[in-house]
Structures are given as C-alpha cells and as structure tokens.
Design a protein around this motif. Sequence first.
Motif, mmCIF file in Angstrom:
data_model
loop_
_atom_site.group_PDB
_atom_site.id
_atom_site.type_symbol
_atom_site.label_atom_id
_atom_site.label_comp_id
_atom_site.label_asym_id
_atom_site.label_seq_id
_atom_site.Cartn_x
_atom_site.Cartn_y
_atom_site.Cartn_z
ATOM 1 N N MET A 102 -4.079 -21.878 10.966
ATOM 2 C CA MET A 102 -5.164 -21.043 11.056
ATOM 3 C C MET A 102 -6.263 -21.326 9.794
ATOM 4 O O MET A 102 -5.816 -21.492 8.795
ATOM 5 C CB MET A 102 -4.789 -19.548 10.753
ATOM 6 N N PRO A 103 -7.621 -21.853 9.935
ATOM 7 C CA PRO A 103 -8.278 -22.012 9.019
ATOM 8 C C PRO A 103 -8.545 -21.068 7.827
ATOM 9 O O PRO A 103 -8.119 -19.698 8.094
ATOM 10 C CB PRO A 103 -9.979 -22.251 9.614
ATOM 11 N N ASP A 104 -8.720 -21.421 6.836
ATOM 12 C CA ASP A 104 -8.680 -20.402 5.415
ATOM 13 C C ASP A 104 -9.708 -19.313 5.829
ATOM 14 O O ASP A 104 -9.345 -17.948 5.272
ATOM 15 C CB ASP A 104 -9.129 -21.068 4.157
ATOM 16 N N ASN A 105 -10.739 -19.406 6.372
ATOM 17 C CA ASN A 105 -11.816 -18.292 6.419
ATOM 18 C C ASN A 105 -11.491 -17.590 7.944
ATOM 19 O O ASN A 105 -12.417 -16.752 7.887
ATOM 20 C CB ASN A 105 -13.290 -19.078 6.565
ATOM 21 N N TYR A 163 11.672 -12.094 3.193
ATOM 22 C CA TYR A 163 10.338 -11.207 2.233
ATOM 23 C C TYR A 163 9.937 -10.172 2.963
ATOM 24 O O TYR A 163 8.635 -9.717 2.573
ATOM 25 C CB TYR A 163 9.394 -12.528 1.845
ATOM 26 N N LEU A 164 10.419 -9.325 4.069
ATOM 27 C CA LEU A 164 9.876 -8.442 4.566
ATOM 28 C C LEU A 164 10.931 -7.184 4.718
ATOM 29 O O LEU A 164 12.263 -7.628 4.667
ATOM 30 C CB LEU A 164 9.591 -8.720 6.208
ATOM 31 N N GLY A 203 1.015 -16.090 7.032
ATOM 32 C CA GLY A 203 1.798 -17.094 7.097
ATOM 33 C C GLY A 203 3.241 -17.116 6.239
ATOM 34 O O GLY A 203 4.074 -17.509 6.312
ATOM 35 N N GLY A 204 3.145 -15.934 5.357
ATOM 36 C CA GLY A 204 4.369 -15.486 4.481
ATOM 37 C C GLY A 204 4.635 -14.101 4.559
ATOM 38 O O GLY A 204 4.570 -13.355 5.696
#
Length: 172
Positions: A1-4, A37-38, A159-160
């Motif tokens: 996925m692009p940063d924006n 991490y969830l 992503g995380g």
Amino acid sequence: MPDNAPAPLILTLRLDPASQAYFDALRQRHFPPAINYLAAHLTLFHHLPGAELAAVRAHLQTLARATGPLPLRVAGLRSLGRGVAFNLENDELRALHRQLQTHFAPYLTSQDQQKLQPHVTIQNKVDPAAARQLLAEMQADFVPFEAVGTGLRLWAYRGGPWASLAELPFGG
C-alpha cells in the motif's frame, strides 16, 4: 500500500472486560511473543475501505446505538492448524454481520464475503504439533461459558499493530 493511500479498516466486536482479560491472558501465554502485538479480538471484517472512513464510522455508530449488548456463548475450541481459537455463538451477531455485509457489499473482499465464523484466536503461527497439544490440553477441561459483545471497534491496518480509530458502544 502506498504511503499516502488510506489504510484499510478492520472491524472487531468489543467484549466485556472480564472476557477480554481472560482471552488476553491466554493469548499472552500461548501466542509467539515476537508477533503478539494485538490484544485478543473477534474480527467481523478484515478490510473495509479506508477511503470511506467517515461514512463507515457514521454507519457503524448508528448501528451500534440501535444494538443492545450481545450475549455470546463460548461454545468450544477449534484448531487453526497452526493455532487454537475459541468458537463463539450468537445468532444476533451473525444477523448483524449479514446486515453489514449487505451494506458494505461493493467494498468487500472475498474473505469478508464469507459467512461469519466468530472466534477469538489465542495461538497462531506455531508448529502444528504444538497447536494440537494446546488444543488437547484445553479441550480436556473446557466448559462452555458466557461472554458479552458490548460494542464495535474500528481500526486502521498499517502493516503492524492496528491503530484504534473508534470505539462504538452498543446503546440498546
């Protein structure tokens, strides 16, 4: 996925504090620490459109206000192959999910078009033998119990760890 690009949205069922603490403790004990991490969660949708955040949130808020707490039966355990999950049952939750599937139909991924199989994962991504062992141990003394769905939670997936966007308590 692009940063924006807007992050995809994840929708989960909020659980009562005692049930949440119970599932979190088991997840802490049995989930591989490097990827845990969830908090424990019951996912309703994995990928709603981030570009539609305002409309998604508004619809979910209206729906949550009109929904009463959902008594859930924690009916058993199941194998995930490389993990273990609790099965939860409630016909109203399934009906709510179908209603949301209809509303969000144009946006749904194939995963989110499937029939809801409500579950809370407490172990995943482990050796299958370790998962089978935990399942057998937990099934040996499992007794069905009750939990309560108390609302909805909307998250952004980047992503995380998920970023919390909204907690929508049931108001009925």
